[in-house]
Scaffold this motif. Structure first.
Motif, mmCIF file in Angstrom:
data_model
loop_
_atom_site.group_PDB
_atom_site.id
_atom_site.type_symbol
_atom_site.label_atom_id
_atom_site.label_comp_id
_atom_site.label_asym_id
_atom_site.label_seq_id
_atom_site.Cartn_x
_atom_site.Cartn_y
_atom_site.Cartn_z
ATOM 1 N N LEU A 46 0.746 -1.351 0.133
ATOM 2 C CA LEU A 46 -0.044 -0.031 -0.164
ATOM 3 C C LEU A 46 0.901 1.246 -0.044
ATOM 4 O O LEU A 46 1.940 1.236 0.486
ATOM 5 C CB LEU A 46 -0.976 -0.006 1.204
ATOM 6 C CG LEU A 46 -1.718 -1.120 1.293
ATOM 7 C CD1 LEU A 46 -2.777 -1.079 2.634
ATOM 8 C CD2 LEU A 46 -2.849 -1.513 0.026
ATOM 9 N N VAL A 47 0.149 2.348 -0.458
ATOM 10 C CA VAL A 47 0.786 3.661 -0.452
ATOM 11 C C VAL A 47 0.233 4.613 0.250
ATOM 12 O O VAL A 47 -1.051 4.864 0.273
ATOM 13 C CB VAL A 47 0.642 4.049 -2.088
ATOM 14 C CG1 VAL A 47 1.464 5.662 -2.008
ATOM 15 C CG2 VAL A 47 1.550 3.380 -2.777
ATOM 16 N N THR A 64 -15.271 8.858 1.143
ATOM 17 C CA THR A 64 -14.924 9.437 0.022
ATOM 18 C C THR A 64 -14.301 8.693 -1.117
ATOM 19 O O THR A 64 -14.820 8.522 -2.401
ATOM 20 C CB THR A 64 -14.350 11.005 0.307
ATOM 21 O OG1 THR A 64 -14.992 11.432 1.183
ATOM 22 C CG2 THR A 64 -14.220 11.674 -1.106
ATOM 23 N N LEU A 65 -13.023 8.063 -0.730
ATOM 24 C CA LEU A 65 -12.579 7.335 -1.741
ATOM 25 C C LEU A 65 -13.196 6.109 -2.218
ATOM 26 O O LEU A 65 -13.111 5.618 -3.156
ATOM 27 C CB LEU A 65 -11.042 6.893 -0.890
ATOM 28 C CG LEU A 65 -10.043 7.878 -0.842
ATOM 29 C CD1 LEU A 65 -9.044 7.118 0.184
ATOM 30 C CD2 LEU A 65 -9.708 8.491 -2.081
ATOM 31 N N SER A 66 -14.014 5.517 -1.045
ATOM 32 C CA SER A 66 -15.034 4.217 -1.470
ATOM 33 C C SER A 66 -15.735 4.773 -2.489
ATOM 34 O O SER A 66 -16.255 3.801 -3.384
ATOM 35 C CB SER A 66 -15.522 3.623 -0.392
ATOM 36 O OG SER A 66 -16.289 2.617 -0.525
ATOM 37 N N ASP A 67 -16.432 5.870 -2.326
ATOM 38 C CA ASP A 67 -17.409 6.378 -3.294
ATOM 39 C C ASP A 67 -16.935 6.548 -4.808
ATOM 40 O O ASP A 67 -17.666 6.429 -5.731
ATOM 41 C CB ASP A 67 -18.249 7.920 -3.032
ATOM 42 C CG ASP A 67 -19.035 7.364 -1.590
ATOM 43 O OD1 ASP A 67 -19.460 6.287 -1.272
ATOM 44 O OD2 ASP A 67 -19.320 8.650 -0.868
ATOM 45 N N ALA A 68 -15.519 6.617 -4.885
ATOM 46 C CA ALA A 68 -14.946 7.111 -5.927
ATOM 47 C C ALA A 68 -14.339 5.796 -6.544
ATOM 48 O O ALA A 68 -13.681 5.711 -7.619
ATOM 49 C CB ALA A 68 -13.624 7.976 -5.777
ATOM 50 N N LEU A 85 -4.141 4.569 3.363
ATOM 51 C CA LEU A 85 -3.460 3.877 2.564
ATOM 52 C C LEU A 85 -4.320 3.385 1.322
ATOM 53 O O LEU A 85 -5.396 2.815 1.587
ATOM 54 C CB LEU A 85 -2.599 2.810 3.033
ATOM 55 C CG LEU A 85 -1.718 3.075 4.274
ATOM 56 C CD1 LEU A 85 -2.451 2.644 5.873
ATOM 57 C CD2 LEU A 85 -0.315 2.690 4.108
ATOM 58 N N VAL A 86 -3.634 3.235 0.081
ATOM 59 C CA VAL A 86 -4.512 2.783 -0.832
ATOM 60 C C VAL A 86 -3.492 2.000 -1.796
ATOM 61 O O VAL A 86 -2.044 1.975 -1.781
ATOM 62 C CB VAL A 86 -4.909 3.760 -1.689
ATOM 63 C CG1 VAL A 86 -6.238 4.866 -0.944
ATOM 64 C CG2 VAL A 86 -3.775 4.769 -2.257
ATOM 65 N N PHE A 87 -3.924 1.176 -2.733
ATOM 66 C CA PHE A 87 -3.005 0.371 -3.543
ATOM 67 C C PHE A 87 -2.453 1.798 -4.631
ATOM 68 O O PHE A 87 -2.708 2.732 -5.064
ATOM 69 C CB PHE A 87 -3.918 -0.485 -4.606
ATOM 70 C CG PHE A 87 -4.179 -1.696 -3.707
ATOM 71 C CD1 PHE A 87 -3.057 -2.606 -3.376
ATOM 72 C CD2 PHE A 87 -5.399 -1.990 -3.182
ATOM 73 C CE1 PHE A 87 -3.605 -3.823 -2.667
ATOM 74 C CE2 PHE A 87 -5.758 -2.918 -2.400
ATOM 75 C CZ PHE A 87 -4.771 -4.134 -1.953
ATOM 76 N N PRO A 88 -1.052 0.998 -5.013
ATOM 77 C CA PRO A 88 -0.289 1.986 -5.978
ATOM 78 C C PRO A 88 -1.004 2.535 -7.095
ATOM 79 O O PRO A 88 -0.950 3.762 -7.561
ATOM 80 C CB PRO A 88 0.925 1.355 -6.178
ATOM 81 C CG PRO A 88 0.963 0.332 -5.045
ATOM 82 C CD PRO A 88 -0.174 0.138 -4.504
ATOM 83 N N ALA A 89 -1.852 1.657 -7.895
ATOM 84 C CA ALA A 89 -2.408 2.061 -9.202
ATOM 85 C C ALA A 89 -3.514 3.325 -8.750
ATOM 86 O O ALA A 89 -3.807 3.915 -9.799
ATOM 87 C CB ALA A 89 -3.198 0.828 -9.615
ATOM 88 N N ASP A 90 -4.016 3.240 -7.453
ATOM 89 C CA ASP A 90 -4.980 4.547 -7.339
ATOM 90 C C ASP A 90 -4.392 5.455 -6.500
ATOM 91 O O ASP A 90 -5.377 6.298 -6.069
ATOM 92 C CB ASP A 90 -6.309 3.607 -6.391
ATOM 93 C CG ASP A 90 -6.813 2.519 -7.124
ATOM 94 O OD1 ASP A 90 -7.182 2.631 -8.215
ATOM 95 O OD2 ASP A 90 -7.290 1.732 -6.282
ATOM 96 N N GLU A 92 -2.708 8.249 -7.364
ATOM 97 C CA GLU A 92 -2.764 9.658 -8.049
ATOM 98 C C GLU A 92 -4.184 10.044 -7.655
ATOM 99 O O GLU A 92 -4.327 11.154 -7.220
ATOM 100 C CB GLU A 92 -2.563 9.569 -9.470
ATOM 101 C CG GLU A 92 -2.367 10.896 -10.025
ATOM 102 C CD GLU A 92 -1.426 10.884 -11.413
ATOM 103 O OE1 GLU A 92 -1.837 11.526 -12.200
ATOM 104 O OE2 GLU A 92 -0.796 9.899 -11.770
ATOM 105 N N ARG A 93 -5.299 9.341 -7.925
ATOM 106 C CA ARG A 93 -6.481 9.774 -7.816
ATOM 107 C C ARG A 93 -6.774 9.822 -6.280
ATOM 108 O O ARG A 93 -7.543 10.970 -6.256
ATOM 109 C CB ARG A 93 -7.468 8.670 -8.315
ATOM 110 C CG ARG A 93 -7.710 8.867 -9.921
ATOM 111 C CD ARG A 93 -8.667 7.993 -10.355
ATOM 112 N NE ARG A 93 -8.988 6.732 -9.757
ATOM 113 C CZ ARG A 93 -10.365 6.178 -9.385
ATOM 114 N NH1 ARG A 93 -11.340 7.011 -9.490
ATOM 115 N NH2 ARG A 93 -10.457 5.267 -8.855
#
Length: 105
Positions: A46-47, A64-68, A85-90, A92-93
């Motif tokens: 995770l990032v 908010t992130l979940s809604d996106a 924390l999120v996965f690297p692919a997500d 930037e968004r």
């Protein structure tokens, strides 16, 4: 009638079992010692995209992130410090959403 199991005295078995278990424990400790283990700065896969002072703010950002459509997790490594924390692919968004996030309420 007792069964002859090799002629050893019954008091010899427990010390042998103890030695075998101790050797096994030492081997396992040696085998896994060089792995490094997780540290406070280790985020795994995770990032970190945001660090906030309140857990409820982190939970609101997570919603908010979940809604996106971005999967995230929250951790609190210290008092008054919560990280999202999120996965690297997500990442930037998620950072863009976190920058525009105004907090709960």
């Amino acid at each position: 009638m007792p069964v002859d199991v090799g002629g050893l005295h019954p008091a010899v078995g427990p010390p042998i079992a103890f030695v075998v278990l101790a050797l096994l424990a030492l081997f396992v400790r040696w085998a896994f010692a060089g792995r490094g283990g997780p540290t406070a700065d280790d985020d795994g896969l995770l990032v970190r995209v945001a660090t906030v002072s309140r857990r409820d703010w982190a939970s609101a950002l997570q919603a908010t992130l979940s809604d996106a459509g971005i999967r995230s997790t929250v951790r609190s490594p210290a008092a008054h410090r919560t990280e999202v924390l999120v996965f690297p692919a997500d990442a930037e968004r998620a950072r863009a959403l976190a920058a525009s996030f105004s907090g709960p309420g």
